[in-house]
Design an enzyme around this catalytic site. Structure first.
Site, short mmCIF file in Angstrom:
data_model
loop_
_atom_site.label_atom_id
_atom_site.label_comp_id
_atom_site.label_asym_id
_atom_site.label_seq_id
_atom_site.Cartn_x
_atom_site.Cartn_y
_atom_site.Cartn_z
N ASP A 119 0.85 -1.18 0.00
CA ASP A 119 0.00 0.00 0.00
C ASP A 119 0.89 1.24 0.00
O ASP A 119 1.37 1.67 1.04
CB ASP A 119 -0.93 -0.01 1.22
CG ASP A 119 -1.84 1.21 1.26
OD1 ASP A 119 -2.10 1.77 0.17
OD2 ASP A 119 -2.27 1.59 2.36
N GLU A 120 1.12 1.76 -1.19
CA GLU A 120 2.00 2.92 -1.37
C GLU A 120 3.34 2.72 -0.66
O GLU A 120 3.77 3.57 0.13
CB GLU A 120 1.28 4.20 -0.93
CG GLU A 120 -0.06 4.35 -1.65
CD GLU A 120 -0.79 5.65 -1.35
OE1 GLU A 120 -0.20 6.53 -0.70
OE2 GLU A 120 -1.95 5.78 -1.78
N PRO A 121 4.01 1.60 -0.95
CA PRO A 121 5.23 1.26 -0.21
C PRO A 121 6.41 2.22 -0.45
O PRO A 121 7.35 2.22 0.33
CB PRO A 121 5.58 -0.15 -0.74
CG PRO A 121 4.97 -0.21 -2.10
CD PRO A 121 3.71 0.60 -2.00
#
Ligand SMILES: *[C@@H]1O[C@H](CO)[C@@H](O)[C@H](O)[C@H]1NC(C)=O
Ligand SMILES: *[C@@H]1O[C@H](CO)[C@@H](O)[C@H](O)[C@H]1NC(C)=O
Ligand SMILES: *[C@@H]1O[C@H](CO)[C@@H](O)[C@H](O)[C@H]1NC(C)=O
Ligand SMILES: *[C@@H]1O[C@H](CO)[C@@H](O)[C@H](O)[C@H]1NC(C)=O
Ligand SMILES: *[C@@H]1O[C@H](CO)[C@@H](O)[C@H](O)[C@H]1NC(C)=O
Ligand SMILES: *[C@@H]1O[C@H](CO)[C@@H](O)[C@H](O)[C@H]1NC(C)=O
Ligand SMILES: *[C@@H]1O[C@H](CO)[C@@H](O)[C@H](O)[C@H]1NC(C)=O
Ligand SMILES: *[C@@H]1O[C@H](CO)[C@@H](O)[C@H](O)[C@H]1NC(C)=O
Ligand SMILES: *[C@@H]1O[C@H](CO)[C@@H](O)[C@H](O)[C@H]1NC(C)=O
Ligand SMILES: *[C@@H]1O[C@H](CO)[C@@H](O)[C@H](O)[C@H]1NC(C)=O
Ligand SMILES: *[C@@H]1O[C@H](CO)[C@@H](O)[C@H](O)[C@H]1NC(C)=O
Length: 481
Positions: A119-121
């Site tokens: 998740d949006e790393p």
């Protein structure tokens, strides 16, 4: 055309339309009392929502989505990336347990369309925590899907945050990826291109407006009156197009000018910051939906607009991390209990948003500051309560309520989060349980949802009857004065 066929066509048009427009919702569950999956799926269906993006693969959520025909993006949390990078076996069992078991293109299963790896790393707040594992994890998940014979139907994607690309001058034509990500982005794009998967990206005009003095509120809200941006003959009338084309330029600089883009997260919060209100959020979303309907694309991509767009978010979540701002807990189109905050036409033919049905609440009880006590130390107690409870509305819709109303707000939030347990309204004797709703104007004092773990009907419940009685007598007397 036979009449029954016309009728059939008429009935199916809204769904065809919303699919063509490709608008979905992000369904996050960072809530102390999440609305049960069955209520949420009912809410999605009654609003004709055809796509949903999840942040994990909760079995109860997947069961509720079974047979719904809703297109689903499953999420792999950032914390799992490391194991998927280093272990093909872990990737295989995740796909087996969480994709293969539920997948179905039609019929009774779940219509899984994407697996979002992380998740949006790459977001700056995470530093280097996850970046080294992302591509390896994506490759292994892809291989596992191929092995399960699902690769042609389920795409592997990596949602990228709004801070993965930038333009120092503010001009879209000068867009590029964040320099520290250059190499990773090139690897990601080669991977996506090879598997014909789109680039998932977050675009948040609300954040652009907060962070960039050059973005006016009108420009962020798609207002006709906004002063346009001129990028050497290309005219930008809104913040969305500006960000989208900045990304398009970034993709071009690394050799992928026509990569498909899915806007995986876009929205406007309604509380916890200036200009985060239901009315601005409504203006923003109506502007966005009209813009997507118009099919006019953006100056750099008049013919290739976002493939799909996922609104952030479905519901408010009272456990979201607020390091970046109190507004983080108020992105919902609906409140935590599934009540529409404003009107927006998602799908052609729809009028208003429909609220969640059959929502089960805890009893109508609140915890407030006891005015008959010396409240000189109550502020400290309230601040303590706020470290666990959700006091974010105190910087928004409840900004106005004076002391000790704000103390009551904090006490109540803590009490509700603890399922109205009597001992969670103690606060050193300063708290008082009441059946009179303390909400004032726009400042709503919530009553939490009844969840399967709620234990309000325990022994302690009897304990507070005495106090309850006193308050009620007090209110009764007041009504005569
Ligand atoms: C990712 O996995 C590969 C293959 O197992 C391994 O060589 C590499 O060191 C891993 N990366 C990190 C950062 O651990
Ligand atoms: C399936 O997904 C759930 C939720 O994300 C996760 O807890 C579980 O570990 C996954 N299964 C496997 C085998 O990894
Ligand atoms: C804002 O606009 C000015 C003038 O066009 C430009 O010089 C400046 O770089 C812009 N700043 C940002 C952060 O976009
Ligand atoms: C990023 O990669 C591209 C293509 O290899 C290159 O042209 C560009 O200069 C690089 N940018 C940075 C900041 O390293
Ligand atoms: C935009 O800027 C160009 C020069 O870069 C200029 O020729 C053009 O007239 C401008 N357009 C508008 C609408 O301001
Ligand atoms: C935005 O917030 C500012 C500061 O609170 C306020 O003056 C302005 O009226 C707000 N505008 C809208 C459209 O809400
Ligand atoms: C919230 O996010 C910040 C920044 O990523 C992090 O340092 C902090 O530990 C997070 N807090 C919680 C409670 O997860
Ligand atoms: C959903 O679609 C049906 C027709 O399929 C329509 O009658 C109904 O009004 C729509 N509801 C909303 C909220 O858009
Ligand atoms: C407030 O706190 C101080 C310091 O802990 C304590 O000495 C004082 O008695 C408290 N006042 C009341 C009214 O409880
Ligand atoms: C704050 O109070 C004033 C006057 O009581 C009222 O007009 C205004 O709408 C309130 N603002 C909010 C955010 O509730
Ligand atoms: C409540 O308001 C008082 C007075 O304005 C302030 O000192 C206190 O910090 C506030 N408490 C909370 C929890 O917002």
């Amino acid at each position: 055309m036979p009449p029954h066929l016309t009728l059939l066509l008429l009935l199916t048009i809204p769904n065809i339309y919303s699919t063509a427009l490709g608008v979905g919702l992000n369904w996050g569950t960072a809530a102390s009392h999440p609305l049960p999956p069955a209520n949420v799926v009912g809410l999605l269906k009654s609003n004709n929502i055809t796509k949903v993006k999840l942040f994990d693969a909760d079995p109860l959520v997947l069961q509720a989505l079974s047979g719904s025909h809703i297109g689903v993006t499953l999420g792999i949390p950032n914390s799992m990336l490391k194991s998927f990078n280093s272990s093909m076996k872990a990737a295989l069992s995740w796909v087996h347990d969480n994709v293969t078991r539920y997948f179905s293109h039609s019929g009774t299963g779940v219509r899984i369309e994407y697996v979002a790896v992380g998740d949006e790393p790459f977001s700056q707040i995470y530093g280097e925590q996850f970046r080294p594992f992302v591509i390896g994890a994506a490759i292994n998940i892809q291989a596992a899907l191929t092995k399960a014979n699902l690769a042609s139907e389920v795409k592997v994607v990596v949602p990228c945050g709004f801070d993965t690309f930038q333009s120092e001058s503010g001009l879209p034509s000068k867009g590029h990826f964040r320099p520290d990500l250059n190499k990773t982005m090139i690897e990601l794009l080669i991977f996506l291109n090879k598997h014909h998967s789109p680039f998932f990206v977050t675009i948040l005009p609300f954040i652009s407006f907060l962070q960039n003095k050059n973005i006016s509120l009108a420009f962020a809200l798609f207002k006709e009156t906004a002063h346009p941006y001129n990028d050497s003959l290309r005219i930008y009338k809104n913040s969305f197009d500006l960000s989208f084309d900045t990304l398009v330029s970034a993709l071009s600089t690394v050799g992928h000018p026509s990569m498909d883009i899915v806007v995986s997260r876009i929205g406007w919060p309604t509380d916890g910051a200036p200009n985060a209100t239901s009315s601005t959020a409504q203006t923003f979303l109506r502007g966005l939906i009209d813009h997507l309907h118009s099919k006019s694309g953006t100056p750099l991509r008049p013919q290739n607009p976002p493939l799909e767009t996922y609104i952030f978010s479905l519901l408010d979540e009272d456990q979201r991390n607020i390091t970046t701002g109190n507004f983080e807990r108020h992105w919902g189109l609906f409140t935590f209990d599934g009540q529409a905050k404003y009107y927006v036409n998602f799908v052609q033919g729809s009028k208003d948003l429909v609220n969640a049905q059959n929502v089960e609440y805890l009893p109508s009880k609140w915890c407030v500051a006891n005015n008959n006590k010396d409240l000189s130390n109550a502020t400290e107690r309230a601040s303590e309560a706020c470290t666990l409870a959700d006091c974010t509305a105190l910087s928004g819709s409840c900004f106005n309520i004076s002391w000790p109303g704000n103390i009551s707000y904090a006490f109540n939030s803590y009490y509700q989060q603890h399922d109205q347990r009597a001992d969670s309204c103690d606060f050193g004797g300063l708290g008082l349980i009441t059946t009179v709703d303390p909400s004032i104007d726009n400042c709503r004092f919530p009553v939490q949802l009844h969840t399967s773990h709620s234990t309000s009907l325990n022994g302690a419940y009897l304990f507070c009857w005495k106090e309850l009685l006193i308050v009620n007598i007090f209110v009764f007397l007041l009504s005569f004065s």
